[in-house]
Design an enzyme around this catalytic site. Structure first.
Site, PDB file in Angstrom:
ATOM      1  CE1 TYR A 140      -4.164   1.637   0.504  1.00  0.00           C
ATOM      2  CE2 TYR A 140      -2.974   2.503   2.433  1.00  0.00           C
ATOM      3  CZ  TYR A 140      -4.270   2.480   1.449  1.00  0.00           C
ATOM      4  OH  TYR A 140      -5.500   3.425   1.552  1.00  0.00           O
ATOM      5  NE  ARG A 182      -5.764  12.033  -6.671  1.00  0.00           N
ATOM      6  CZ  ARG A 182      -5.818  11.073  -5.486  1.00  0.00           C
ATOM      7  NH1 ARG A 182      -4.988  10.101  -5.611  1.00  0.00           N
ATOM      8  NH2 ARG A 182      -6.933  11.062  -4.618  1.00  0.00           N
ATOM      9  CE  LYS A 190      -6.715   3.254  -1.912  1.00  0.00           C
ATOM     10  NZ  LYS A 190      -6.916   4.171  -0.620  1.00  0.00           N
ATOM     11  CD  GLU A 240      -8.814   4.668  -3.911  1.00  0.00           C
ATOM     12  OE1 GLU A 240      -9.866   4.138  -3.256  1.00  0.00           O
ATOM     13  OE2 GLU A 240      -8.242   5.661  -3.426  1.00  0.00           O
ATOM     14  CG  ASP A 241      -5.866   7.264  -6.291  1.00  0.00           C
ATOM     15  OD1 ASP A 241      -6.729   7.700  -5.457  1.00  0.00           O
ATOM     16  OD2 ASP A 241      -4.791   6.738  -6.234  1.00  0.00           O
ATOM     17  CG  ASP A 244     -10.980   5.128  -0.777  1.00  0.00           C
ATOM     18  OD1 ASP A 244     -11.415   5.264   0.480  1.00  0.00           O
ATOM     19  OD2 ASP A 244      -9.952   4.848  -0.917  1.00  0.00           O
ATOM     20  CG  ASP A 245      -9.164   9.074  -4.052  1.00  0.00           C
ATOM     21  OD1 ASP A 245      -8.287   8.902  -3.150  1.00  0.00           O
ATOM     22  OD2 ASP A 245      -9.574   8.316  -5.085  1.00  0.00           O
ATOM     23  CG  ASN A 302      -1.007   9.057   0.828  1.00  0.00           C
ATOM     24  OD1 ASN A 302      -0.375   9.168   1.944  1.00  0.00           O
ATOM     25  ND2 ASN A 302      -2.175   8.935   0.842  1.00  0.00           N
TER      26      ASN A 302
HETATM   27  N1  LIG Z   1      -4.502  10.257   3.340  1.00  0.00           N
HETATM   28  C1  LIG Z   1      -5.612   9.991   2.452  1.00  0.00           C
HETATM   29  O1  LIG Z   1      -6.329   9.179   3.023  1.00  0.00           O
HETATM   30  C2  LIG Z   1      -5.813  10.523   1.429  1.00  0.00           C
HETATM   31  C3  LIG Z   1      -6.905  10.455   0.518  1.00  0.00           C
HETATM   32  C4  LIG Z   1      -6.984  11.206  -0.730  1.00  0.00           C
HETATM   33  C5  LIG Z   1      -6.185  11.712  -1.109  1.00  0.00           C
HETATM   34  N2  LIG Z   1      -4.912  11.853  -0.587  1.00  0.00           N
HETATM   35  C6  LIG Z   1      -3.906  12.508  -1.324  1.00  0.00           C
HETATM   36  O2  LIG Z   1      -4.383  13.956  -1.516  1.00  0.00           O
HETATM   37  C7  LIG Z   1      -3.701  14.477  -2.252  1.00  0.00           C
HETATM   38  C8  LIG Z   1      -4.628  15.198  -3.329  1.00  0.00           C
HETATM   39  O3  LIG Z   1      -5.454  14.447  -3.864  1.00  0.00           O
HETATM   40  P1  LIG Z   1      -6.835  14.764  -4.717  1.00  0.00           P
HETATM   41  O4  LIG Z   1      -7.452  13.493  -5.077  1.00  0.00           O
HETATM   42  O5  LIG Z   1      -7.568  15.998  -4.017  1.00  0.00           O
HETATM   43  O6  LIG Z   1      -6.292  15.537  -5.895  1.00  0.00           O
HETATM   44  P2  LIG Z   1      -6.562  16.738  -6.979  1.00  0.00           P
HETATM   45  O7  LIG Z   1      -5.455  16.597  -8.190  1.00  0.00           O
HETATM   46  O8  LIG Z   1      -7.966  16.496  -7.221  1.00  0.00           O
HETATM   47  O9  LIG Z   1      -6.207  18.051  -6.165  1.00  0.00           O
HETATM   48  C9  LIG Z   1      -5.233  18.695  -5.831  1.00  0.00           C
HETATM   49  C10 LIG Z   1      -5.231  20.127  -5.320  1.00  0.00           C
HETATM   50  O10 LIG Z   1      -4.228  20.596  -4.814  1.00  0.00           O
HETATM   51  C11 LIG Z   1      -4.004  22.251  -5.083  1.00  0.00           C
HETATM   52  N3  LIG Z   1      -2.610  22.421  -5.275  1.00  0.00           N
HETATM   53  C12 LIG Z   1      -1.720  21.934  -6.203  1.00  0.00           C
HETATM   54  N4  LIG Z   1      -0.466  22.725  -6.118  1.00  0.00           N
HETATM   55  C13 LIG Z   1      -0.872  23.549  -4.737  1.00  0.00           C
HETATM   56  C14 LIG Z   1      -0.019  24.167  -4.242  1.00  0.00           C
HETATM   57  N5  LIG Z   1       1.395  24.443  -4.398  1.00  0.00           N
HETATM   58  N6  LIG Z   1      -0.607  24.609  -3.102  1.00  0.00           N
HETATM   59  C15 LIG Z   1      -1.809  24.687  -2.803  1.00  0.00           C
HETATM   60  N7  LIG Z   1      -2.691  23.847  -3.297  1.00  0.00           N
HETATM   61  C16 LIG Z   1      -2.050  23.337  -4.367  1.00  0.00           C
HETATM   62  C17 LIG Z   1      -4.733  22.048  -6.509  1.00  0.00           C
HETATM   63  O11 LIG Z   1      -5.154  23.236  -7.059  1.00  0.00           O
HETATM   64  C18 LIG Z   1      -5.827  20.891  -6.474  1.00  0.00           C
HETATM   65  O12 LIG Z   1      -6.855  21.819  -5.857  1.00  0.00           O
HETATM   66  C19 LIG Z   1      -2.967  13.316  -3.417  1.00  0.00           C
HETATM   67  O13 LIG Z   1      -1.581  13.399  -2.739  1.00  0.00           O
HETATM   68  C20 LIG Z   1      -3.576  12.304  -2.487  1.00  0.00           C
HETATM   69  O14 LIG Z   1      -2.515  10.995  -2.459  1.00  0.00           O
HETATM   70  C21 LIG Z   1      -4.829  11.523   0.770  1.00  0.00           C
HETATM   71  O1  LIG Z   2      -4.004   5.283  -1.493  1.00  0.00           O
HETATM   72  C1  LIG Z   2      -4.075   5.679  -0.175  1.00  0.00           C
HETATM   73  O2  LIG Z   2      -3.044   5.746   0.570  1.00  0.00           O
HETATM   74  C2  LIG Z   2      -4.805   6.975  -0.053  1.00  0.00           C
HETATM   75  C3  LIG Z   2      -5.610   7.796  -0.765  1.00  0.00           C
HETATM   76  O3  LIG Z   2      -6.695   7.076  -1.502  1.00  0.00           O
HETATM   77  C4  LIG Z   2      -4.655   8.350  -2.015  1.00  0.00           C
HETATM   78  O4  LIG Z   2      -5.203   8.454  -3.167  1.00  0.00           O
HETATM   79  O5  LIG Z   2      -3.827   9.015  -1.305  1.00  0.00           O
HETATM   80 MG   LIG Z   3      -6.812   7.332  -3.543  1.00  0.00          MG
END
Ligand SMILES: NC(=O)c1ccc[n+]([C@@H]2O[C@H](COP(=O)([O-])OP(=O)(O)OC[C@H]3O[C@@H](n4cnc5c(N)ncnc54)[C@H](O)[C@@H]3O)[C@@H](O)[C@H]2O)c1
Ligand SMILES: O=C(O)C[C@H](O)C(=O)O
Ligand SMILES: [Mg+2]
Length: 603
Positions: free
Chosen positions: A129, A182, A200, A271-272, A294-295, A445
């Site tokens: 993961y 993504r 996942k 997902e993603d 999920d996201d 991540n």
């Molecule tokens: N921890 C978790 O469970 C979890 C879950 C889902 C997503 N994530 C992580 O969150 C991140 C984003 O996912 P997402 O689906 O929302 O992506 P996304 O591409 O939909 O959104 C990214 C956002 O970040 C903004 N951004 C980019 N550069 C930036 C900067 N320099 N300053 C401020 N904002 C900025 C963009 O404008 C956009 O709004 C990924 O790295 C993903 O791995 C983590």
């Molecule tokens: O995959 C993960 O670890 C969490 C989340 O779904 C992500 O997109 O970052």
């Molecule tokens: Mg994800």
């Protein structure tokens, strides 16, 4: 009560380790070498002699029968030797070597694979993961050896209804679907994103006890806009730019119809997907199919549980959540999903409208603070754009440091995918937070995309912070025997329970009410004592127990909403009569556990 439940789960796991009780039989339609090449049924050297006779295996294996326990030990010894032999190599080399040895076992013998995964989840989750799965996706075409899951491509239009029948299992309960657009914070990885659904679903088996014969990772390959991949001779996906608009939706529609036709109750986890399609597909399908994103939705629940935990960590009543100032950096599917759920929670708790509930939240994207002044504002972000009157002197597009200095938030959440943007200056500014225990959630991540490291957070923002990251970090040594606790704020604490609870309820839709119950269950999981130490989420070691509780909460919500149709022999009436404890027990009993079952050949 929580403690007791957890103790019971640990002792159950211990007593099940290599138990001598004989599990029920498993039907197999193959014989001889075909069984050895099928990881669902293969036991390697573990086939007893009588079974070798019955299944036509005699002579196809070395004569000695090795016990499951012994096979397990043998694998762990090889794993430890690999760790020793790769010492001194780069992190990337070591991570990929570890992934390879686990993947080889996965491809050969799923029972043994899932047993080592369940027993060593804390050690192996970072390999199968996040973060290693990200590296695997980046290198997938080179690492590829055997297929896993299904691939539906832009070239398969009109064929999907028949293709779905190529999958060898009669029943599928859980599908994780991506279009690779993504992948974590790594961008568009095209067909190589298949690593994410695989990872996942491994968590579904490990954490929720989904039966691995009833899961299906799926890649919808609609092309890629990643030029480097398009030019890579090893790239395994369709070499064309991504489909857009109606052409894109037609592919997803066709896939969803095909799945539903063959397995009407299969749950599909999106997902993603890049943001525009993440929201569009969620709205398009959530009232028609049993699916969730999920996201958007899983992440929102995990973040909300963490945000409520930070209120308790400050020694304040939960009702104080309505007064917390929260800055969310990242206005994508994850950031907006978190904001939506958090605003709904404030509105519920305070009785005020959602519009009023938004006042304490600040949203920042790549162009800075999001306000109504912005032209070309993404429609999904519009509800969270700050109005002129609420700007407190901040301008449209204000930077993270400007916002943090001005607002002095209780919590700073990162979901931007940009590594290191919570730099020293931003973290130091969090020392001026109005909270007695400021919280920093660097949720992006994989590890290199986290907004800050755990060490930087404790060093610059102070030792009294609460810290959470999406990918795991070690606890931080603060000296004098003190440690800064690192929480893993990852949707893995919710999606397995959402999937399992929905499956066992027999619901055909996943509602906001079911997701809210899941989040509240996670939020109330930790004891006050843990929370005061800055521990907001349970250790991954007890993820099966967390999932049993979350699954039961989802199932009960489905019952309350009149959506639970029942599953297998257990009908809706029986589900409705179960107490809360009974429901948790029922969910736990339905978790698949890896042990060798006697194989019975059936033509
Ligand atoms: N921890 C978790 O469970 C979890 C879950 C889902 C997503 N994530 C992580 O969150 C991140 C984003 O996912 P997402 O689906 O929302 O992506 P996304 O591409 O939909 O959104 C990214 C956002 O970040 C903004 N951004 C980019 N550069 C930036 C900067 N320099 N300053 C401020 N904002 C900025 C963009 O404008 C956009 O709004 C990924 O790295 C993903 O791995 C983590
Ligand atoms: O995959 C993960 O670890 C969490 C989340 O779904 C992500 O997109 O970052
Ligand atoms: Mg994800």
């Amino acid at each position: 009560m929580w403690k007791l439940a957890r103790f019971a789960a640990t002792s159950l796991a211990r007593s099940r380790r290599f138990s001598t009780a004989i599990p029920g039989p498993c039907m197999v339609h193959k014989r001889g070498a075909d069984i050895l090449h099928d990881p669902w049924f293969n036991k390697d050297t573990g086939f007893p002699l009588t079974e070798r006779d019955r299944l036509g295996l005699r002579g196809l294996l070395p004569p000695r029968v090795i016990s499951f326990e012994h096979q397990y030990e043998r694998f762990m010894n090889s794993y430890r030797s690999l760790e020793k032999n790769t010492r001194g190599q780069s992190d990337k080399f070591i991570s990929l070597a570890k992934w390879r040895i686990l993947n080889r076992l996965h491809d050969r013998n799923e029972t043994l694979y899932y047993r080592v995964l369940i027993d060593n989840i804390k050690e192996f989750a970072p390999i199968i993961y996040t973060p290693t799965v990200g590296l695997v996706c980046q290198n997938y075409s080179g690492l590829y050896r055997r297929p896993r899951g299904m691939y539906f491509s832009a070239k398969d239009k009109g064929e999907m209804m028949s293709m779905i029948y190529n999958w060898p299992a009669n029943q599928v309960d859980m599908i994780v679907l991506t279009d690779g657009s993504r992948i974590l914070g790594l961008g568009d990885l095209g067909v190589q994103g298949i690593g994410i659904p695989i990872g996942k679903l491994d968590m579904y088996v490990a954490a929720a006890g989904m039966n691995p014969q009833r899961i299906l990772p799926v890649m919808l390959d609609v092309g890629t806009n990643n030029q480097k991949l398009l030019e890579d001779p090893l790239y395994l996906g369709v070499r064309q730019p991504r489909l857009e608009g109606e052409e894109y939706l037609a592919v997803v529609d066709e896939f969803m119809e095909a799945v539903h036709a063959r397995w009407p109750k299969a749950i599909v986890q999106f997902e993603d997907f890049q943001m525009k399609w993440a929201f569009e597909t969620l709205y398009r399908y959530r009232k028609k199919f049993c699916m969730f994103n999920d996201d958007i939705q899983g992440t929102a629940g995990v973040a909300l549980a963490g945000l409520l935990g930070t209120v308790r960590a400050q020694g304040r009543p939960l009702s104080d959540f309505v007064n917390q100032k929260i800055v969310v950096v990242g206005a994508g599917s994850a950031g907006l999903g978190v904001l939506k759920m958090a605003v709904q929670a404030v509105s519920r708790m305070s009785g005020c409208s959602e519009t009023a509930a938004k006042s304490q939240f600040y949203l920042i994207d790549k162009n800075g603070l999001v306000t109504t002044e912005r032209s070309n504002l993404d429609p999904a972000a519009v509800p969270f754009a700050k109005h002129q009157s609420d700007l407190e002197g901040l301008a449209e597009g204000a930077s993270i440091i400007e916002v943090v200095k001005k607002i002095k938030p209780h919590v700073l959440v990162g979901l931007s995918g940009v590594g290191g943007i919570f730099n020293e200056e931003v973290l130091k500014a969090m020392r001026e937070s109005v909270s007695t225990k400021p919280a920093i959630f660097a949720m992006s991540n994989p590890t290199m995309n986290a907004e800050c490291t755990a060490t930087d957070a404790f060093n610059h923002a102070g030792e009294n912070i609460v810290f959470a990251s999406g990918s795991p970090f070690e606890n931080v040594n603060l000296g004098d025997g003190k440690f800064g606790h690192v929480n893993q704020a990852n949707n893995m604490y919710l999606f397995p329970g959402i999937g399992l609870g929905t499956l066992l309820s027999g619901a055909r839709l996943i509602t906001d009410g079911m997701l809210q119950e899941a989040a509240e269950c996670l939020a109330s999981y930790m004891t006050e004592e843990d929370i005061h130490k800055g521990i907001l989420y349970p250790s991954i070691d007890c993820i099966r127990n967390v999932t049993a509780e979350v699954g039961a909460a989802v199932l009960r919500a489905a019952v309350v909403e009149g959506l639970a149709e029942g599953h297998g022999d257990v009908g809706s009436k029986e589900l409705a009569h179960m107490s809360k404890e009974d429901t948790v027990g029922y969910v736990r009993e339905n978790m698949w556990f890896p042990e060798y079952s006697p194989l019975v050949h059936e033509k």
